[in-house]
Design a protein around this motif. Sequence first.
Motif, PDB file in Angstrom:
ATOM      1  N   MET A  89       0.827  -1.213   0.000  1.00  0.00           N
ATOM      2  CA  MET A  89       0.000   0.000   0.000  1.00  0.00           C
ATOM      3  C   MET A  89       0.858   1.259   0.000  1.00  0.00           C
ATOM      4  O   MET A  89       0.560   2.235  -0.702  1.00  0.00           O
ATOM      5  CB  MET A  89      -0.952  -0.017   1.190  1.00  0.00           C
ATOM      6  CG  MET A  89      -2.121  -0.980   1.005  1.00  0.00           C
ATOM      7  SD  MET A  89      -3.412  -0.843   2.263  1.00  0.00           S
ATOM      8  CE  MET A  89      -2.683  -1.849   3.557  1.00  0.00           C
ATOM      9  N   LEU A  90       1.938   1.267   0.763  1.00  0.00           N
ATOM     10  CA  LEU A  90       2.817   2.433   0.767  1.00  0.00           C
ATOM     11  C   LEU A  90       3.517   2.592  -0.581  1.00  0.00           C
ATOM     12  O   LEU A  90       3.762   3.724  -1.026  1.00  0.00           O
ATOM     13  CB  LEU A  90       3.852   2.311   1.893  1.00  0.00           C
ATOM     14  CG  LEU A  90       3.308   2.421   3.322  1.00  0.00           C
ATOM     15  CD1 LEU A  90       4.437   2.244   4.330  1.00  0.00           C
ATOM     16  CD2 LEU A  90       2.612   3.759   3.550  1.00  0.00           C
ATOM     17  N   HIS A  91       3.825   1.486  -1.238  1.00  0.00           N
ATOM     18  CA  HIS A  91       4.409   1.553  -2.590  1.00  0.00           C
ATOM     19  C   HIS A  91       3.414   2.186  -3.563  1.00  0.00           C
ATOM     20  O   HIS A  91       3.815   2.989  -4.421  1.00  0.00           O
ATOM     21  CB  HIS A  91       4.787   0.150  -3.055  1.00  0.00           C
ATOM     22  CG  HIS A  91       5.194   0.089  -4.495  1.00  0.00           C
ATOM     23  ND1 HIS A  91       6.385   0.597  -4.969  1.00  0.00           N
ATOM     24  CD2 HIS A  91       4.539  -0.407  -5.591  1.00  0.00           C
ATOM     25  CE1 HIS A  91       6.466   0.420  -6.272  1.00  0.00           C
ATOM     26  NE2 HIS A  91       5.361  -0.194  -6.681  1.00  0.00           N
ATOM     27  N   ILE A  92       2.151   1.851  -3.416  1.00  0.00           N
ATOM     28  CA  ILE A  92       1.118   2.446  -4.278  1.00  0.00           C
ATOM     29  C   ILE A  92       1.038   3.944  -4.038  1.00  0.00           C
ATOM     30  O   ILE A  92       0.968   4.748  -4.976  1.00  0.00           O
ATOM     31  CB  ILE A  92      -0.243   1.777  -4.015  1.00  0.00           C
ATOM     32  CG1 ILE A  92      -0.223   0.329  -4.499  1.00  0.00           C
ATOM     33  CG2 ILE A  92      -1.369   2.547  -4.703  1.00  0.00           C
ATOM     34  CD1 ILE A  92      -1.430  -0.476  -4.086  1.00  0.00           C
ATOM     35  N   PHE A  93       1.062   4.364  -2.761  1.00  0.00           N
ATOM     36  CA  PHE A  93       1.012   5.787  -2.448  1.00  0.00           C
ATOM     37  C   PHE A  93       2.213   6.523  -3.045  1.00  0.00           C
ATOM     38  O   PHE A  93       2.075   7.629  -3.582  1.00  0.00           O
ATOM     39  CB  PHE A  93       0.999   6.004  -0.932  1.00  0.00           C
ATOM     40  CG  PHE A  93      -0.311   5.624  -0.287  1.00  0.00           C
ATOM     41  CD1 PHE A  93      -1.510   5.817  -0.941  1.00  0.00           C
ATOM     42  CD2 PHE A  93      -0.336   5.072   0.985  1.00  0.00           C
ATOM     43  CE1 PHE A  93      -2.712   5.466  -0.361  1.00  0.00           C
ATOM     44  CE2 PHE A  93      -1.531   4.726   1.586  1.00  0.00           C
ATOM     45  CZ  PHE A  93      -2.727   4.921   0.911  1.00  0.00           C
ATOM     46  N   MET A 119      -1.389   6.604   9.246  1.00  0.00           N
ATOM     47  CA  MET A 119      -1.866   5.561  10.144  1.00  0.00           C
ATOM     48  C   MET A 119      -1.169   4.231   9.843  1.00  0.00           C
ATOM     49  O   MET A 119      -0.841   3.477  10.771  1.00  0.00           O
ATOM     50  CB  MET A 119      -3.381   5.389  10.015  1.00  0.00           C
ATOM     51  CG  MET A 119      -3.956   4.435  11.068  1.00  0.00           C
ATOM     52  SD  MET A 119      -5.743   4.245  10.987  1.00  0.00           S
ATOM     53  CE  MET A 119      -5.899   3.239   9.518  1.00  0.00           C
ATOM     54  N   LEU A 120      -0.934   3.944   8.572  1.00  0.00           N
ATOM     55  CA  LEU A 120      -0.220   2.719   8.213  1.00  0.00           C
ATOM     56  C   LEU A 120       1.182   2.704   8.816  1.00  0.00           C
ATOM     57  O   LEU A 120       1.614   1.704   9.405  1.00  0.00           O
ATOM     58  CB  LEU A 120      -0.122   2.587   6.692  1.00  0.00           C
ATOM     59  CG  LEU A 120      -1.361   2.130   5.928  1.00  0.00           C
ATOM     60  CD1 LEU A 120      -1.070   2.124   4.431  1.00  0.00           C
ATOM     61  CD2 LEU A 120      -1.812   0.750   6.372  1.00  0.00           C
ATOM     62  N   VAL A 121       1.893   3.808   8.679  1.00  0.00           N
ATOM     63  CA  VAL A 121       3.248   3.896   9.223  1.00  0.00           C
ATOM     64  C   VAL A 121       3.206   3.786  10.749  1.00  0.00           C
ATOM     65  O   VAL A 121       4.003   3.052  11.356  1.00  0.00           O
ATOM     66  CB  VAL A 121       3.918   5.219   8.799  1.00  0.00           C
ATOM     67  CG1 VAL A 121       5.262   5.389   9.497  1.00  0.00           C
ATOM     68  CG2 VAL A 121       4.105   5.262   7.288  1.00  0.00           C
ATOM     69  N   ASN A 122       2.269   4.498  11.366  1.00  0.00           N
ATOM     70  CA  ASN A 122       2.154   4.472  12.829  1.00  0.00           C
ATOM     71  C   ASN A 122       1.864   3.059  13.341  1.00  0.00           C
ATOM     72  O   ASN A 122       2.509   2.569  14.281  1.00  0.00           O
ATOM     73  CB  ASN A 122       1.045   5.424  13.268  1.00  0.00           C
ATOM     74  CG  ASN A 122       0.863   5.452  14.777  1.00  0.00           C
ATOM     75  OD1 ASN A 122       1.544   6.170  15.497  1.00  0.00           O
ATOM     76  ND2 ASN A 122      -0.080   4.671  15.279  1.00  0.00           N
ATOM     77  N   ASP A 123       0.894   2.372  12.727  1.00  0.00           N
ATOM     78  CA  ASP A 123       0.532   1.031  13.187  1.00  0.00           C
ATOM     79  C   ASP A 123       1.642   0.014  12.896  1.00  0.00           C
ATOM     80  O   ASP A 123       1.814  -0.950  13.655  1.00  0.00           O
ATOM     81  CB  ASP A 123      -0.778   0.582  12.528  1.00  0.00           C
ATOM     82  CG  ASP A 123      -1.982   1.226  13.180  1.00  0.00           C
ATOM     83  OD1 ASP A 123      -1.788   2.007  14.129  1.00  0.00           O
ATOM     84  OD2 ASP A 123      -3.112   0.959  12.755  1.00  0.00           O
ATOM     85  N   THR A 124       2.379   0.225  11.816  1.00  0.00           N
ATOM     86  CA  THR A 124       3.496  -0.664  11.521  1.00  0.00           C
ATOM     87  C   THR A 124       4.589  -0.529  12.576  1.00  0.00           C
ATOM     88  O   THR A 124       5.132  -1.526  13.061  1.00  0.00           O
ATOM     89  CB  THR A 124       4.075  -0.362  10.133  1.00  0.00           C
ATOM     90  OG1 THR A 124       3.037  -0.497   9.147  1.00  0.00           O
ATOM     91  CG2 THR A 124       5.204  -1.312   9.791  1.00  0.00           C
ATOM     92  N   GLY A 171      -8.147  -1.614  -6.312  1.00  0.00           N
ATOM     93  CA  GLY A 171      -7.829  -1.905  -7.707  1.00  0.00           C
ATOM     94  C   GLY A 171      -6.327  -1.977  -7.954  1.00  0.00           C
ATOM     95  O   GLY A 171      -5.843  -2.891  -8.635  1.00  0.00           O
ATOM     96  N   TYR A 172      -5.590  -1.026  -7.394  1.00  0.00           N
ATOM     97  CA  TYR A 172      -4.132  -1.040  -7.539  1.00  0.00           C
ATOM     98  C   TYR A 172      -3.522  -2.257  -6.848  1.00  0.00           C
ATOM     99  O   TYR A 172      -2.573  -2.863  -7.363  1.00  0.00           O
ATOM    100  CB  TYR A 172      -3.531   0.242  -6.958  1.00  0.00           C
ATOM    101  CG  TYR A 172      -3.715   1.451  -7.841  1.00  0.00           C
ATOM    102  CD1 TYR A 172      -2.974   1.591  -9.016  1.00  0.00           C
ATOM    103  CD2 TYR A 172      -4.603   2.462  -7.498  1.00  0.00           C
ATOM    104  CE1 TYR A 172      -3.135   2.711  -9.832  1.00  0.00           C
ATOM    105  CE2 TYR A 172      -4.765   3.583  -8.296  1.00  0.00           C
ATOM    106  CZ  TYR A 172      -4.032   3.699  -9.467  1.00  0.00           C
ATOM    107  OH  TYR A 172      -4.189   4.801 -10.275  1.00  0.00           O
ATOM    108  N   ILE A 173      -4.033  -2.595  -5.662  1.00  0.00           N
ATOM    109  CA  ILE A 173      -3.522  -3.767  -4.944  1.00  0.00           C
ATOM    110  C   ILE A 173      -3.745  -5.032  -5.765  1.00  0.00           C
ATOM    111  O   ILE A 173      -2.863  -5.891  -5.885  1.00  0.00           O
ATOM    112  CB  ILE A 173      -4.209  -3.890  -3.565  1.00  0.00           C
ATOM    113  CG1 ILE A 173      -3.793  -2.730  -2.666  1.00  0.00           C
ATOM    114  CG2 ILE A 173      -3.836  -5.216  -2.893  1.00  0.00           C
ATOM    115  CD1 ILE A 173      -4.548  -2.676  -1.349  1.00  0.00           C
ATOM    116  N   GLY A 174      -4.945  -5.142  -6.366  1.00  0.00           N
ATOM    117  CA  GLY A 174      -5.250  -6.299  -7.210  1.00  0.00           C
ATOM    118  C   GLY A 174      -4.319  -6.393  -8.403  1.00  0.00           C
ATOM    119  O   GLY A 174      -3.865  -7.490  -8.770  1.00  0.00           O
TER     120      GLY A 174
END
Length: 311
Positions: A39-43, A61-66, A292-295
């Motif tokens: 997801m971060l690569h997509i961003f 939030m992704l970075v924080n939770d990671t 869609g990008y993840i898929g």
Amino acid sequence: MQPHNLSLSSNSHESLSIIIKVCAVTPLFCVFLCCVIVMLHIFASHRHFLETSRYTLFACMLVNDTVQLFFSVLLFLLSMGRVTLALVYCAPLLFVSLVTFQNTPLILAAMSLERYVAIVYPLHRPAMWRSDRLWVMVLALLILSCIFPIAMFSIRQPEPAEDILTTLYVCKNFNINSSPTQTILKVGIHVSFFSLVAVIVLFTYVRILLETRNLRQDRASVGRAMHTVMLHAFQLLLCMLAFLYPITVSFIQLHGHWSKQDVAFFNYFCFMIVPRFLSPLIYGFRDQSLRGYIGNIFSCYFKKANLQVRT
């Protein structure tokens, strides 16, 4: 059976228990980390995501939770290995873990407010909610999250013979911050933080609901915003599961015969690891454009894997 054989059997059972616990936590974290990296690569690859306030906050939030999960799993592995550390090394690990734990509900509150601002002020969005200015809010939330750990460590009363460089601890929050004053402060701050976030989420939901009566916004957009805020409320509920620890301990002690270590692991896995694992992934895979990008990424990966197998 002789006492020596009983001791060997007990040690063998304990070792097996530790291996099972480590094998349950580590792969789950690795899967979570892979999904976050995707997801971060997509961003990073698609600029329009980072130019949208909602996705910018979600990336934070992704970075924080990671970071929170990484330090939480690291502390768990150190505990399972019975590794002892001096306070000077243990305190920073606990500090980062507590700060990121506290920061998650604040980011959820900011994400709910962002949806409220997007619906109520679609054409005249305040400057602080623009994607290029959100770093100020993210930094402010991070500083606010530091208040609780700093207060906890500040009121800590060290033992007379304690030395922060040589006295060794199993690096757990309970071993470092366990005085009655610290417990009261912890309960007070947690209740205040989560109550404030719950009020903000409820406020934004009600305001967006009332906005459906206006003709300024199309109902489909407002409906999506309402569903997003409801999802934030669910994410907040997942975060609050961590506070069920005293209830589950009492229930298991009344109706079961688990050891303290097994009870502690059950609470850690079910109410700390799994909610933190699910919360950002649910939000990320729910988003249609991000999904869609993840898929596409996973489909390309599987195609390459199939080509390599055939060749």
